[in-house]
Design an enzyme around this catalytic site. Structure first.
Site, PDB file in Angstrom:
ATOM      1  N   ILE A 121      -3.908   2.361   0.687  1.00  0.00           N
ATOM      2  CA  ILE A 121      -4.529   1.866  -0.544  1.00  0.00           C
ATOM      3  C   ILE A 121      -3.453   1.174  -1.383  1.00  0.00           C
ATOM      4  O   ILE A 121      -2.321   1.658  -1.471  1.00  0.00           O
ATOM      5  CB  ILE A 121      -5.172   3.028  -1.331  1.00  0.00           C
ATOM      6  CG1 ILE A 121      -6.316   3.621  -0.500  1.00  0.00           C
ATOM      7  CG2 ILE A 121      -5.670   2.569  -2.697  1.00  0.00           C
ATOM      8  CD1 ILE A 121      -6.911   4.887  -1.078  1.00  0.00           C
ATOM      9  N   THR A 139       0.798  -1.219   0.000  1.00  0.00           N
ATOM     10  CA  THR A 139       0.000   0.000   0.000  1.00  0.00           C
ATOM     11  C   THR A 139       0.837   1.279   0.000  1.00  0.00           C
ATOM     12  O   THR A 139       2.020   1.268   0.315  1.00  0.00           O
ATOM     13  CB  THR A 139      -0.933   0.031   1.233  1.00  0.00           C
ATOM     14  OG1 THR A 139      -0.148   0.101   2.415  1.00  0.00           O
ATOM     15  CG2 THR A 139      -1.829  -1.194   1.272  1.00  0.00           C
ATOM     16  N   ASP A 140       0.153   2.365  -0.319  1.00  0.00           N
ATOM     17  CA  ASP A 140       0.781   3.681  -0.236  1.00  0.00           C
ATOM     18  C   ASP A 140       0.553   4.253   1.166  1.00  0.00           C
ATOM     19  O   ASP A 140       0.036   3.557   2.050  1.00  0.00           O
ATOM     20  CB  ASP A 140       0.235   4.612  -1.332  1.00  0.00           C
ATOM     21  CG  ASP A 140      -1.277   4.848  -1.240  1.00  0.00           C
ATOM     22  OD1 ASP A 140      -1.879   4.585  -0.167  1.00  0.00           O
ATOM     23  OD2 ASP A 140      -1.860   5.295  -2.241  1.00  0.00           O
ATOM     24  N   TYR A 141       0.901   5.495   1.374  1.00  0.00           N
ATOM     25  CA  TYR A 141       0.777   6.112   2.705  1.00  0.00           C
ATOM     26  C   TYR A 141      -0.667   6.165   3.207  1.00  0.00           C
ATOM     27  O   TYR A 141      -0.910   6.276   4.398  1.00  0.00           O
ATOM     28  CB  TYR A 141       1.381   7.524   2.690  1.00  0.00           C
ATOM     29  CG  TYR A 141       0.638   8.465   1.776  1.00  0.00           C
ATOM     30  CD1 TYR A 141      -0.411   9.241   2.259  1.00  0.00           C
ATOM     31  CD2 TYR A 141       0.961   8.565   0.424  1.00  0.00           C
ATOM     32  CE1 TYR A 141      -1.117  10.082   1.421  1.00  0.00           C
ATOM     33  CE2 TYR A 141       0.265   9.401  -0.414  1.00  0.00           C
ATOM     34  CZ  TYR A 141      -0.774  10.161   0.076  1.00  0.00           C
ATOM     35  OH  TYR A 141      -1.465  10.988  -0.752  1.00  0.00           O
ATOM     36  N   ALA A 142      -1.651   6.057   2.299  1.00  0.00           N
ATOM     37  CA  ALA A 142      -3.056   6.127   2.696  1.00  0.00           C
ATOM     38  C   ALA A 142      -3.664   4.745   2.949  1.00  0.00           C
ATOM     39  O   ALA A 142      -4.847   4.638   3.228  1.00  0.00           O
ATOM     40  CB  ALA A 142      -3.860   6.852   1.622  1.00  0.00           C
TER      41      ALA A 142
END
Length: 161
Positions: A43, A38-41
């Site tokens: 997702i 995932t990315d920082y969010a």
């Protein structure tokens, strides 16, 4: 009534309806979204979808007796030459999903795959994609004129031909 099996064309540009799928069952490959996907969010980063599609394709081939490493030992490789994806809903950290893959069509040395990533219950669709592979001679780095017979035989198992 049994149908006769036809030989595949020997050129990449030849077309045949011999290996054209429309309703064959999907090979299913379960995945879980971990933090590193995932990315920082939280997702899933888009590149991970491509990795999961390849993992599912390789496992699908393995399920019919064609280990990708064996294909490479034959002097072949299957690079992606076309990729088209539509992201329907995001996958998030901790979610489980099923990657579904099936061979759609084979035209000479061009192999088209259809893909879906959906929820385990099949109610949510996260991604649909089409991937086209072409076999190349690893030593020469050129498109092969035809697939090795052992690989064609394995692909025919997907179709039940």
């Amino acid at each position: 009534m049994a149908t006769e099996s036809k030989e595949l064309p020997t050129t990449a540009i030849a077309r045949t309806p011999d290996l054209h799928a429309t309703s064959e069952p999907w090979f299913e490959y379960p995945i879980t979204v971990y933090p590193h996907h995932t990315d920082y969010a939280g997702i899933v980063w888009h590149g991970n979808y491509i990795n999961w599609l390849e993992e599912a394709r390789v496992m699908c081939l393995k399920s019919i007796g064609m280990d990708y490493a064996e294909f490479v030992k034959l002097g072949c490789d299957l690079p992606v030459v076309e990729f088209n994806a539509k992201y329907h809903r995001p996958l998030r950290m901790g979610m489980a999903a099923i990657v579904k893959v099936r061979m759609r069509e084979m035209k000479g040395v061009r192999i088209e795959w259809e893909n879906r990533i959906e929820s385990p219950d099949g109610k949510e669709l996260y991604l649909t994609a089409q991937v086209v592979l072409v076999s190349i001679d690893r030593e020469k780095g050129k498109i092969m004129r035809k697939l090795p017979p052992t690989f064609v035989a394995a692909l025919r198992k997907i179709r039940g031909i």
